[in-house]
Design a protein around this motif. Structure first.
Motif, PDB file in Angstrom:
ATOM      1  N   ARG A 179       4.988   2.121  10.903  1.00 23.52           N
ATOM      2  CA  ARG A 179       6.369   1.928  11.338  1.00 23.52           C
ATOM      3  C   ARG A 179       6.659   0.456  11.580  1.00 23.52           C
ATOM      4  O   ARG A 179       7.686  -0.073  11.155  1.00 23.52           O
ATOM      5  N   VAL A 216      11.650   6.691   8.128  1.00 18.98           N
ATOM      6  CA  VAL A 216      11.100   5.641   8.981  1.00 18.98           C
ATOM      7  C   VAL A 216      11.696   4.281   8.636  1.00 18.98           C
ATOM      8  O   VAL A 216      12.226   3.583   9.482  1.00 18.98           O
ATOM      9  N   ASP A 268       0.106   5.545  12.077  1.00 28.52           N
ATOM     10  CA  ASP A 268       1.524   5.835  11.905  1.00 28.52           C
ATOM     11  C   ASP A 268       2.371   4.775  12.603  1.00 28.52           C
ATOM     12  O   ASP A 268       3.405   4.354  12.089  1.00 28.52           O
ATOM     13  N   SER A 311       5.081   6.746   5.110  1.00 24.55           N
ATOM     14  CA  SER A 311       5.566   7.946   5.805  1.00 24.55           C
ATOM     15  C   SER A 311       5.842   9.066   4.806  1.00 24.55           C
ATOM     16  O   SER A 311       6.185   8.821   3.659  1.00 24.55           O
TER      17      SER A 311
END
Length: 184
Positions: free
Chosen positions: A174, A69, A170, A55
């Motif tokens: 995460r 994150v 993304d 991130s």
């Protein structure tokens, strides 16, 4: 505010900028912003991508940066003795007018090996979730393969998975960072 307005801090009396959000001069606005930053942190772009999750979003504190994150402290080495966490995903790939529904614990490696036009979505899950999706979309399936015809039903499912997700990678980052955090 107009130029004739003076700072509300007793004894200051400096002019307040016309576009100031509060009746404070520039120096006192900066002091207030610094105080809020110490208490709440300041969301900003990390100096370099997070080593754990990739991130770029961080929170700047007086004591340093944290990834927004996964909360890795920017600048700290990653513990190389920890094995990378296993994060199984079901992936949805488009190639021309077909969709492949597959699963992998290493999607970057797996997707490099499969010819496709676009990664449509990720869904957290292992082979059991993949099997359920194959059964759910059996009417669209090409033979015994993992390839499916694009239909409104399948497209709606993929749209629901990708709702609010600009980039499936993304989401995977995460999930990976959350798994690292659970490892301690």
């Amino acid at each position: 505010m107009n130029e004739s307005v003076r700072c509300l801090v007793p004894g200051c009396g400096d002019a307040v900028a016309p576009d100031a959000p509060l009746g404070l001069c520039g120096e006192h606005l900066m002091t207030a912003a610094e105080w809020v930053g110490r208490r709440d942190g300041v969301a900003d772009v990390l100096p370099t991508p997070c080593l754990l999750c990739g991130s770029r979003l961080g929170v700047r504190w007086p004591s340093g940066w944290l990834c927004a994150v996964c909360e890795w402290r920017h600048g700290e080495p990653v513990d190389g003795e920890l094995p990378p966490p296993r994060v199984d995903v079901v992936y949805y790939l488009r190639f021309r007018d077909r969709v492949k529904i597959g699963t992998s614990a290493r999607p970057r490696q797996r997707l490099r090996a499969i010819r496709h036009d676009e990664l449509l979505a990720f869904e957290r899950g292992d082979r059991s979730v993949e099997k359920r999706r194959h059964a759910q979309f059996a009417a669209e399936r090409f033979g015994g393969s993992e390839w499916f015809a694009r239909t409104d039903v399948l497209d709606a499912h993929i749209a629901a998975l990708s709702d609010g997700v600009d980039d499936p990678w993304d989401l995977f980052a995460r999930w990976t960072s959350e798994a690292f955090a659970r490892q301690g």
